[in-house]
Design a protein around this motif. Sequence first.
Motif, PDB file in Angstrom:
ATOM      1  N   THR A  61       0.830  -1.160   0.063  1.00  0.00           N
ATOM      2  CA  THR A  61       0.033  -0.141   0.032  1.00  0.00           C
ATOM      3  C   THR A  61       0.949   1.214  -0.025  1.00  0.00           C
ATOM      4  O   THR A  61       1.620   1.558   0.879  1.00  0.00           O
ATOM      5  N   ARG A  63      -3.305  -4.976  -1.954  1.00  0.00           N
ATOM      6  CA  ARG A  63      -4.319  -5.673  -0.957  1.00  0.00           C
ATOM      7  C   ARG A  63      -5.901  -5.581  -1.568  1.00  0.00           C
ATOM      8  O   ARG A  63      -6.180  -4.581  -2.415  1.00  0.00           O
ATOM      9  N   GLU A  95      -8.546  -5.096  -0.030  1.00  0.00           N
ATOM     10  CA  GLU A  95      -9.667  -4.094   0.763  1.00  0.00           C
ATOM     11  C   GLU A  95     -10.182  -3.026  -0.395  1.00  0.00           C
ATOM     12  O   GLU A  95      -9.064  -2.437  -1.076  1.00  0.00           O
ATOM     13  N   SER A 120     -13.861   2.345   4.989  1.00  0.00           N
ATOM     14  CA  SER A 120     -13.235   2.281   6.328  1.00  0.00           C
ATOM     15  C   SER A 120     -11.561   1.904   6.033  1.00  0.00           C
ATOM     16  O   SER A 120     -10.857   2.375   7.030  1.00  0.00           O
ATOM     17  N   PHE A 121     -11.184   0.972   5.048  1.00  0.00           N
ATOM     18  CA  PHE A 121      -9.875   0.630   4.812  1.00  0.00           C
ATOM     19  C   PHE A 121      -9.177   2.051   4.366  1.00  0.00           C
ATOM     20  O   PHE A 121      -7.936   2.257   4.688  1.00  0.00           O
ATOM     21  N   GLN A 122      -9.964   2.825   3.363  1.00  0.00           N
ATOM     22  CA  GLN A 122      -9.352   4.127   3.162  1.00  0.00           C
ATOM     23  C   GLN A 122      -9.164   5.008   4.152  1.00  0.00           C
ATOM     24  O   GLN A 122      -7.944   5.738   4.266  1.00  0.00           O
ATOM     25  N   ARG A 156      -8.491   4.311   7.316  1.00  0.00           N
ATOM     26  CA  ARG A 156      -7.455   3.717   8.146  1.00  0.00           C
ATOM     27  C   ARG A 156      -5.894   4.269   7.357  1.00  0.00           C
ATOM     28  O   ARG A 156      -5.028   4.319   7.924  1.00  0.00           O
ATOM     29  N   CYS A 157      -6.021   4.098   6.144  1.00  0.00           N
ATOM     30  CA  CYS A 157      -4.799   4.638   5.369  1.00  0.00           C
ATOM     31  C   CYS A 157      -4.457   5.966   5.368  1.00  0.00           C
ATOM     32  O   CYS A 157      -3.405   6.562   5.560  1.00  0.00           O
TER      33      CYS A 157
END
Length: 214
Positions: A35, A94, A96, A100-102, A104-105
């Motif tokens: 990522t 990854r 995802e 929510s993953f965006q 966290r990034c």
Amino acid sequence: MAKCFSYTATQDSCYRYSFSRAGLKSSTTDLGDGTIMHCWAPKTHNQSKPTLVLIHGFGANAMWQFNDFIAPLKSKFNLYVPDLLFFGDSYTTRPERSESFQARCVAAVMDAQRVSGTMDVMGLSYGGFVAYSMAAQFPERVGRVVLGCAGVCLEEKDMEDGMFQVKSVDEAAEILLPQTPEKCRQLLRLSFYKPPPVTPSCFLADFIEVGNKF
């Protein structure tokens, strides 16, 4: 014959110059696990100013949506403007794909930038979903939240009931990420109260071609 001029690429270069002139620098962070996140960050973080994160929606990259807002905001905030994954220079291998993953990034990028204390977050359209998720996941880090054109309470049945001119998320994605000049024109018709009366296909095709490289 190779194309010798691209309006879209030229405009992108102008935006890069504009962001740099406003005191922002292009920064790339490796978050691990395949990522990579790109973010425009202050060349010098001023501890006396609050921090504002601008999160873009669907589009080529963050510069195209926020260029006009950088100048009036830079005197009051430390501005951080990330490219969400799969836009601009941000990507991941990854699987995802959730907001929510965006979120966290984006939070991980802010940690990598060593931003301490709370941050204000503004999310536009799809970016509003990401901003909302950031506030939900990191309440101790996020202060004020501004959501622009983001239906965070939207349910699929709202589309089925005819609230919008599109009938599904897939149909909306085809318009928001157009791959043909006609889809671009449809996006313009739906996005603007007074859309341009004439938009040459060559210009729209150039925008699609350059945008796909982002």
